[in-house]
Design a protein around this motif. Sequence first.
Motif, PDB file in Angstrom:
ATOM      1  N   ASN A  50      63.648  54.031  32.224  1.00 35.90           N
ATOM      2  CA  ASN A  50      64.594  54.849  31.597  1.00 35.90           C
ATOM      3  C   ASN A  50      65.191  53.544  30.419  1.00 35.90           C
ATOM      4  N   GLY A  51      64.767  53.761  29.295  1.00 36.43           N
ATOM      5  CA  GLY A  51      65.495  52.766  28.332  1.00 36.43           C
ATOM      6  C   GLY A  51      64.590  51.617  28.170  1.00 36.43           C
ATOM      7  N   GLY A  52      63.546  51.457  28.867  1.00 33.30           N
ATOM      8  CA  GLY A  52      62.575  50.120  28.636  1.00 33.30           C
ATOM      9  C   GLY A  52      61.316  50.152  29.461  1.00 33.30           C
ATOM     10  N   LEU A  53      60.762  49.112  29.527  1.00 36.26           N
ATOM     11  CA  LEU A  53      59.142  49.142  30.241  1.00 36.26           C
ATOM     12  C   LEU A  53      59.112  47.859  30.950  1.00 36.26           C
ATOM     13  N   ILE A  54      58.633  47.844  32.078  1.00 32.70           N
ATOM     14  CA  ILE A  54      58.198  46.795  32.928  1.00 32.70           C
ATOM     15  C   ILE A  54      56.815  46.407  32.635  1.00 32.70           C
ATOM     16  N   VAL A  55      56.285  45.178  32.579  1.00 31.68           N
ATOM     17  CA  VAL A  55      55.046  45.262  32.284  1.00 31.68           C
ATOM     18  C   VAL A  55      54.551  43.868  33.269  1.00 31.68           C
ATOM     19  N   GLN A  56      53.560  43.698  33.626  1.00 35.43           N
ATOM     20  CA  GLN A  56      52.700  42.583  34.801  1.00 35.43           C
ATOM     21  C   GLN A  56      51.526  42.664  34.340  1.00 35.43           C
ATOM     22  N   THR A  57      50.877  41.471  34.627  1.00 36.92           N
ATOM     23  CA  THR A  57      49.206  41.365  34.659  1.00 36.92           C
ATOM     24  C   THR A  57      48.722  42.328  35.870  1.00 36.92           C
ATOM     25  N   ILE A  58      47.573  42.713  35.639  1.00 37.76           N
ATOM     26  CA  ILE A  58      47.155  43.573  36.784  1.00 37.76           C
ATOM     27  C   ILE A  58      46.916  42.755  38.219  1.00 37.76           C
ATOM     28  N   ASP A  59      46.886  43.439  39.246  1.00 38.37           N
ATOM     29  CA  ASP A  59      46.721  42.709  40.703  1.00 38.37           C
ATOM     30  C   ASP A  59      45.289  42.701  40.747  1.00 38.37           C
ATOM     31  N   SER A  60      44.659  41.556  40.172  1.00 42.42           N
ATOM     32  CA  SER A  60      43.298  41.246  39.970  1.00 42.42           C
ATOM     33  C   SER A  60      42.666  40.703  41.335  1.00 42.42           C
ATOM     34  N   LYS A  61      43.200  40.169  42.054  1.00 44.61           N
ATOM     35  CA  LYS A  61      42.957  39.204  43.145  1.00 44.61           C
ATOM     36  C   LYS A  61      43.005  39.951  44.675  1.00 44.61           C
ATOM     37  N   LEU A  62      42.351  39.433  45.559  1.00 49.32           N
ATOM     38  CA  LEU A  62      42.491  40.124  46.693  1.00 49.32           C
ATOM     39  C   LEU A  62      42.970  38.991  47.685  1.00 49.32           C
ATOM     40  N   TYR A  63      42.394  37.908  47.988  1.00 45.54           N
ATOM     41  CA  TYR A  63      42.827  36.940  48.582  1.00 45.54           C
ATOM     42  C   TYR A  63      42.100  35.765  48.234  1.00 45.54           C
ATOM     43  N   ASN A  64      42.358  34.605  48.666  1.00 43.67           N
ATOM     44  CA  ASN A  64      41.556  33.214  48.472  1.00 43.67           C
ATOM     45  C   ASN A  64      40.948  32.901  49.703  1.00 43.67           C
ATOM     46  N   GLU A  65      39.540  33.123  49.692  1.00 43.52           N
ATOM     47  CA  GLU A  65      38.874  32.899  51.213  1.00 43.52           C
ATOM     48  C   GLU A  65      39.317  31.734  51.889  1.00 43.52           C
ATOM     49  N   GLU A  66      39.635  30.619  51.254  1.00 39.88           N
ATOM     50  CA  GLU A  66      39.891  29.339  51.849  1.00 39.88           C
ATOM     51  C   GLU A  66      41.261  29.485  52.565  1.00 39.88           C
ATOM     52  N   GLU A  67      42.233  30.147  52.485  1.00 37.58           N
ATOM     53  CA  GLU A  67      43.273  30.618  52.605  1.00 37.58           C
ATOM     54  C   GLU A  67      43.655  31.557  53.811  1.00 37.58           C
ATOM     55  N   LEU A  68      42.344  31.986  54.161  1.00 35.26           N
ATOM     56  CA  LEU A  68      42.584  32.920  55.387  1.00 35.26           C
ATOM     57  C   LEU A  68      42.665  32.256  56.413  1.00 35.26           C
ATOM     58  N   LYS A  69      43.665  32.703  57.325  1.00 35.48           N
ATOM     59  CA  LYS A  69      44.178  31.591  58.482  1.00 35.48           C
ATOM     60  C   LYS A  69      44.359  32.791  59.728  1.00 35.48           C
ATOM     61  N   VAL A  70      43.526  32.382  60.640  1.00 36.23           N
ATOM     62  CA  VAL A  70      43.686  32.905  62.041  1.00 36.23           C
ATOM     63  C   VAL A  70      44.855  32.299  62.708  1.00 36.23           C
ATOM     64  N   VAL A  71      45.926  33.233  62.941  1.00 37.28           N
ATOM     65  CA  VAL A  71      47.056  32.812  63.557  1.00 37.28           C
ATOM     66  C   VAL A  71      47.164  32.961  65.308  1.00 37.28           C
ATOM     67  N   THR A  72      46.284  33.666  65.739  1.00 33.70           N
ATOM     68  CA  THR A  72      46.330  33.985  66.976  1.00 33.70           C
ATOM     69  C   THR A  72      45.247  33.293  67.999  1.00 33.70           C
ATOM     70  N   ASP A  73      45.581  33.465  69.130  1.00 29.48           N
ATOM     71  CA  ASP A  73      44.496  32.687  70.156  1.00 29.48           C
ATOM     72  C   ASP A  73      43.221  33.110  70.278  1.00 29.48           C
ATOM     73  N   ARG A  74      42.969  34.229  69.888  1.00 30.94           N
ATOM     74  CA  ARG A  74      41.741  34.990  69.607  1.00 30.94           C
ATOM     75  C   ARG A  74      41.330  35.397  68.354  1.00 30.94           C
ATOM     76  N   ILE A  75      40.061  34.587  68.281  1.00 27.26           N
ATOM     77  CA  ILE A  75      39.466  34.705  66.745  1.00 27.26           C
ATOM     78  C   ILE A  75      38.539  36.008  66.405  1.00 27.26           C
ATOM     79  N   PRO A  76      38.760  36.655  65.278  1.00 27.52           N
ATOM     80  CA  PRO A  76      37.968  37.826  65.321  1.00 27.52           C
ATOM     81  C   PRO A  76      36.453  37.576  65.460  1.00 27.52           C
TER      82      PRO A  76
END
Length: 521
Positions: free
Chosen positions: A373-399
């Motif tokens: 109401n009274g304005g517009l909020i603008v963002q670039t689209i959510d074009s990414k999913l994740y960075n492969e090199e940043e995927l991190k297994v944080v548990t003892d068991r690995i998938p």
Amino acid sequence: MGKKMRALISVSDKTGIVEFAKELHSIGIEIISTGGTYAKLKEENIPAMEISELTGFPECLDGRVKTLHPVVHAGLLARRDKADHMKQLEDLKIETIDFVVVNLYPFKQTILKEDVTREEAVENIDIGGPTMLRSAAKNYQDVAVVVDPRDYEKVLSELKEKKEVSLDTKFYLMQKVFMHTSNYDTMIADYLKKERKDYDLPETLTMTFEKVQDMRYGENPHQKAAFYREVGKKIGSITDAVQLNGKELSFNNINDTNGALELLKEFTEPTIVACKHGNPCGVGSASNILEAWRKAFSADKVSIYGGIVVSNQEITLELAEEMKSVFLEVIVAPSYASDALELLQTKKNLRLLELKDIEVPQDEEAYDFKKVNGGLIVQTIDSKLYNEEELKVVTDRIPTEQEMEDLKFAFRMVKFVKSNGIAVAKNKQSIGIGPGQVNRIWSTIQCMEHAKELIDDKATVGAVLASDAFFPFDDCVEVCHQAGITAIIQPGGSIRDEDSIKKCNEYGIAMVFTGMRHFKH
């Protein structure tokens, strides 16, 4: 009509101009014209005065300067109800101009051409045309200014019936002029922004859209609506689709179909996405499109009723036979086998869309808008999913390898589920989707309940779960354990991440952090 009236005609789009000019001449209106329009009128034996004869100044600079002259603009801008204006015209020996019929250099058509150069685009920026239009429109009380060939008949009918164009019609024409010139200037500004590869959010935001169609109604029958497309080459979007069958698309059809297409573009292997009310309700990937359909359909045979189905592969006859037995609103695919299309077209209300470049991703620098109401909020689209090199297994068991494939599949899905969003998957099939709850535990519980209700009691056993944002508590892990979930993928980043990690280790559940959140509000 009193004194001799004069019309200045200079059009790039010559649709209907010969007939219109003939009618103006027959009414007794003197015609002034320029360049190609003048040549066209002379060719049709319509008497006209060349602009240089009026101004006493030759066209020059390859036609860049021809109407930018005081004789033209004084004749347009002089107020007929102001004695001093009319006296000045008399002293300067300038006559009034009563009609302006102008449309502009084809800038849009130019920039849409393949391999257009910047020089060619800039050369097709009209200067004199918009200036005349604005001058005439500013003095709308005295000058009828026509920018759209569709208004020729309206103007002629009033001239023949009333010997003048009504003030209300002139005001209507004025409005169209400023909408037209605003659209024209915005196209130029947008082209230059892209040409400079300026991807910053600008200090002032101007955009232009062209109407595709009026709609019967909006989200609800009491709301008005229309469908607009961006100006430019937008392949792979619903605005580029060709409708092959069915009723015209509704507001909700377009909105839901767009959401389904956005999710589909995350997948490269044969995939079907079923969508309902802006949320995916069934997603399946497989080695062939028929198997992908069967996965997506069996994931939720209830919600798909009246839904949207999009495919990144051709619709075959065998697939069409199975689809035909389900009530669907819209099917979108890059192509249809001829026998499949013939079969599906027997359902007269089923909207069939062909979108050849369905796999083309959205422009990473495109904007996403939300009106407030009274304005517009603008963002670039959510074009990414994740960075492969940043995927991190944080548990003892690995998938396991299979679990990791399903985790990535589920995370693609949950990116397009309304927050708080949860998605459960197994063997590249959606098992449960929990959208739009006000807390994450409710979305998680909803996923498990729906999977049991729609598939079977063991549906979630051995499945994986994706969350669009971090777990604020370990309660979701507890629910996952009870349902038989073996691996979880989530962005991480909560101050209580360690609680969830410990709970996963306690139950032997693998957990992967992506470091990238995907809220969808």
